[in-house]
Each structure stands twice: as C-alpha cells, then as structure tokens.
Design an enzyme around this catalytic site. Structure first.
Site, short mmCIF file in Angstrom:
data_model
loop_
_atom_site.label_atom_id
_atom_site.label_comp_id
_atom_site.label_asym_id
_atom_site.label_seq_id
_atom_site.Cartn_x
_atom_site.Cartn_y
_atom_site.Cartn_z
N ASP A 117 43.03 54.15 39.20
CA ASP A 117 42.08 53.19 38.65
C ASP A 117 42.34 53.13 37.15
O ASP A 117 41.87 53.96 36.38
CB ASP A 117 40.64 53.60 38.96
N TYR B 254 34.33 57.02 37.50
CA TYR B 254 33.58 55.81 37.85
C TYR B 254 34.56 54.73 38.27
O TYR B 254 35.59 54.54 37.62
CB TYR B 254 32.77 55.33 36.64
N LYS C 294 39.27 45.01 32.27
CA LYS C 294 39.09 45.20 30.82
C LYS C 294 40.19 44.54 29.98
O LYS C 294 40.15 43.33 29.81
CB LYS C 294 38.86 46.67 30.53
C1 LIG Z 1 34.77 49.65 33.81
C2 LIG Z 1 35.41 50.33 34.96
C3 LIG Z 1 35.32 49.84 36.26
C4 LIG Z 1 34.43 48.68 36.62
O1 LIG Z 1 34.84 47.48 36.03
P1 LIG Z 1 33.76 46.30 35.91
O2 LIG Z 1 34.56 45.18 35.30
O3 LIG Z 1 32.66 46.79 35.04
O4 LIG Z 1 33.31 45.99 37.28
C5 LIG Z 1 36.03 50.46 37.25
N1 LIG Z 1 36.80 51.53 36.99
C6 LIG Z 1 36.90 52.04 35.75
C7 LIG Z 1 37.78 53.21 35.52
C8 LIG Z 1 36.20 51.47 34.70
O5 LIG Z 1 36.28 52.02 33.48
#
Ligand SMILES: *Cc1c(COP(=O)(O)O)cnc(C)c1O
Length: 434
Positions: free
Chosen positions: A243, A148, A271
């Site tokens: 990511d 994701y 995060k």
């Molecule tokens: C949470 C997450 C996102 C999206 O971040 P948001 O702050 O919710 O937009 C993208 N990539 C990864 C791997 C994530 O865990």
C-alpha cells in the site's frame, strides 16, 4: 510571522459546519479531536504556506495529508488544470490523458505492468484486495497493527483478543464475519508473520502492508523486514500488496519498493499521483491485473475513474518529481528540519526522537531513541504533543493535528521556511520545558 492568531471566522465556520456535517468535518482527523480545540478553516494555499479564513498564515507540514509534494497551487499544475477545464472535465469514456498517466506509473514503478485508475486510496485498496482474492481463490487477508489502508470494511479491524490473531471490528457497522477474514499481526515482526503463515498460509490471499508505516506516525521498516515478508508470501503463494498510497512518489521516485528493492505483486497508489485532486490507482503483474473486468471475472468500475482533471494534475506532478535531484533536495530539506528539531529538543533535555524516509517524517515525544514498533509509538507522550501542536499553531506552523500522523515536506519548503519553523520550535521547547 503572526502570533496567537485571531481565529473567530474559523470558529464561526465550525459552528455552521457542525450543524450540517457530522462533527463539522468530512474526514474525522480534521476535527482536532486528537489535540483539542477547533479546526482551522483554510481559504488558500501557496507554496509551503496556508492562509486561513481569518487571514492568518501558516507554514504547512500536512500538505493535504501527503498529495502536495510540490506545495500548494503549483504554477504548472494550475496552468495544466486551467487548460483542461476548457476542454472538458469528464467524458465517461477513454482519454489519452489517462493512458499517459498509466504509462508513466508503469515506467516509474517496474513492478506495475498494468494499472487501473480509481478515485481514492480507499478504492484502490478495496479493489486490490478483491482482486487478490479473485486471483488466488483464497479469502483471508493479513494486515499489520497500526497500518491504515483506507476505510475498507475488512481493513477497519484490530487484533482480536484470542490467542489467534483473527481480527475484530474496529468500527460499528462492520460484520464480525468480515473482520474474521482479516488476520492482524505486529508490524516489523517477521517471526510473527512466519508463525501465522505456518498455520494458515494456504488460506491467505494476500498480505497488505505500508512499506513505511505512515498512519501510526512514521515507522520505517527494519532492515531486511520487507524482504522477509516478500519471501514468506512467495513461499505460500499469497500475494504481497504494497500500500503505497502514502509512500508512492513520496519517499523516492519509484516509491518504497524502489528504495528497499522489493517487488510486490500489487501496489496501491493515491495522494501524490492526484496532485491534490482525487485519484487512486492499483496495479501490478499483468497476469493478475488481467483478472479484472472487462477481460476477467473480478468486477471493478468507476464513473469518474481516470478523470481528465485529476489525471492532468497527476501527470504534471510526476513530471516535476522526475526531474534530476528532486528527491535529493526534498530529503535534504526534511533532514535539515529534523536535525534542527532534534538539537533543540536535546538542548532543552526533552525526550524527543524523529524518523524520516525521503519527504516523509515522524516526530515523537518518546523515550525510545529508535522507533520501530506500534507498541513504542503508543508510548509517546500525547499530552506533550498536544501542547506542542498548539504552541506551534499559535506561531503559524501547521502540523498534523494528531500525535500519530506522519508529516510531509514539499519542494516549496525552502531554507526560510525551515528557519522560521525552527525559531518557532525553539520557543515551544522552551515553554514545554517549564
Ligand atoms: C491515505 C491512505 C489511504 C486511504 O486513501 P484515501 O484517499 O484517504 O481513501 C490508504 N492507505 C494509505 C497507506 C494511506 O496513507
């Protein structure tokens, strides 16, 4: 610990919320659709503990979905935020604070030579993808099944049905033409990626990957896999985007790239670097980052980007996690929890397995002793998870409300929290066995 809590206030709030917010929530997984029942509304958090609207207390293994590596309401984060509040919350102009955070990120992640701050993980991946396209002059992007990357149009794509792996929209509202710019391949399968590159490598701007997949529960990369991904992308002149929105400053101080010793071209963050406030970032090689506006032709902007409050929280968090021994302790706490859960499951002969990387973990009601593929994850016993989730919740343990989300431990989780969690788990497993 409270048992079978009264949650009347949460239920009332959910009714009110549903009248004015779609589904009653501002992000879908909060709605408990994956486990049934109503979401719990919270009013405060302290350390490893949450208190809900009815006054019930829970040990938290969600940590706001990853950011709260120091636990809730950390004293230093709070003090720094109070201080910044008195100085102003937004200037729409440069500040020393954002320079400090950028310097610190570059120092902790050597592949990041230059970094731009944004407001969410989604914004970070969206911008990194645009930048990769701008830099390479190519349009196709590769993502992996089960990974994701936020709700970016080109990433809300599932594997298409044809022989080719071109994507199909995974949400209404996404043009088929957009989805077709994305290839979807299986995670932890270097041969599948090599095969795709053999036919389409020269069209591929970038491969984006969660170096530890944390959005299909928690699936670590197989030994050597990320190195193969790096080699394939390099061979075809495609960029590799890690990511690390979830794994960055979570699985190790320098993120998954440090742990597995891989240098991506671009990295996306979020995060943990916001310490519970909205922050994202993307960065990498200077030659690529210099393609961004105002010095380059790839446009990217943000009214609140580098926000003083958010950046202040992030700085304190990076400071705290840089202290010697932080990740050893976090990793050890997490391991103790998982070993405890595994031995309870074994004792009750329940098919169960766990995964862990640093302060991030996965629990599976699954036959496979070692999980490495999306297909294996999908074979988990979701019904059993739902029962487990609610049994744990009733005993004051707050887990992610889905069988397909990673769990998080914070530095505020101590021996007592682990002991209480395992006592609750023992009752759960005994009940599940019946
Ligand atoms: C949470 C997450 C996102 C999206 O971040 P948001 O702050 O919710 O937009 C993208 N990539 C990864 C791997 C994530 O865990």
């Amino acid at each position: 610990m409270t048992h079978n809590q009264d949650t009347a206030k949460s239920a009332q709030l959910f009714t009110r919320a549903q009248a004015c917010i779609p589904g009653g929530v501002n992000s879908p997984v909060r709605a408990f659709r994956g486990v049934g029942g109503n979401p719990v509304f919270f009013k405060s958090g302290n350390g490893a503990w949450l208190t809900d609207a009815d006054g019930n207390r829970y040990i938290d293994y969600v940590g706001a979905w990853g950011p709260l590596i120091l636990g809730h309401s950390h004293a230093r984060v709070r003090a720094a935020l109070h201080n910044q509040l008195d100085l102003g919350t937004a200037f729409g102009a440069p500040t020393e604070l954002e320079v400090q955070l950028a310097e610190r990120i570059c120092q902790l992640m050597p592949s990041v030579e230059s970094v731009r701050l944004v407001n969410s993980g989604t914004e970070a991946t969206m911008s990194a993808i645009r930048l990769a396209r701008g830099y390479t002059g190519r349009e196709k992007i590769v993502k992996f099944e089960g990974c994701y990357h936020g709700h970016v149009d080109s990433m809300l794509v599932k594997a298409g049905s044809g022989a080719l792996t071109l994507g199909a929209p995974d949400s209404l509202g996404i043009p088929a033409a957009t989805a077709q710019q994305t290839f979807v391949v299986p995670y932890n399968d270097a041969d599948a990626l090599a095969l795709l590159f053999a036919t389409s490598g020269k069209e591929i701007a970038a491969v984006i990957i969660e170096p530890v997949a944390g959005n299909m529960n928690c699936v670590p990369p197989l030994p050597g896999y990320l190195k193969q991904v790096r080699e394939i992308t390099e061979k075809y002149g495609s960029l590799l985007i890690f990511d690390e929105v979830m794994t960055g400053f979570r699985v190790a101080l320098g993120g998954a790239q440090q742990l597995y010793n891989i240098k991506p071209d671009l990295t996306t963050l979020g995060k943990v670097i916001g310490g519970g406030l909205p922050v994202g970032a993307f960065g990498g090689k200077k030659a690529i980052m210099d393609m961004l506006s105002p010095i380059g032709p790839v446009y990217q902007a943000g009214t609140l980007s580098g926000n003083p409050l958010a950046v202040t929280a992030g700085m304190v968090v990076l400071d705290e996690i840089s202290k010697p021994g932080f990740f050893d302790a976090l990793t050890q706490t997490t391991a103790t929890l998982l070993q405890g859960l595994q031995s309870l499951a074994d004792q009750y002969a329940i098919e169960f397995t766990t995964t862990q990387v640093g302060g991030m973990f996965g629990c599976y009601f699954n036959k496979s002793p070692a999980i490495s593929t999306f297909a294996q994850v999908m074979q988990s016993d979701v019904e059993r998870f739902k029962r487990y989730f609610h049994l744990m919740l009733d005993q004051g343990i707050y887990l992610a409300p889905s069988a397909f989300e990673a769990g998080f431990v914070s530095s505020a989780h101590g021996a007592n929290e682990i002991k209480l969690t395992l006592e609750a788990a023992e009752k759960c497993f005994a009940t599940l066995k019946q």
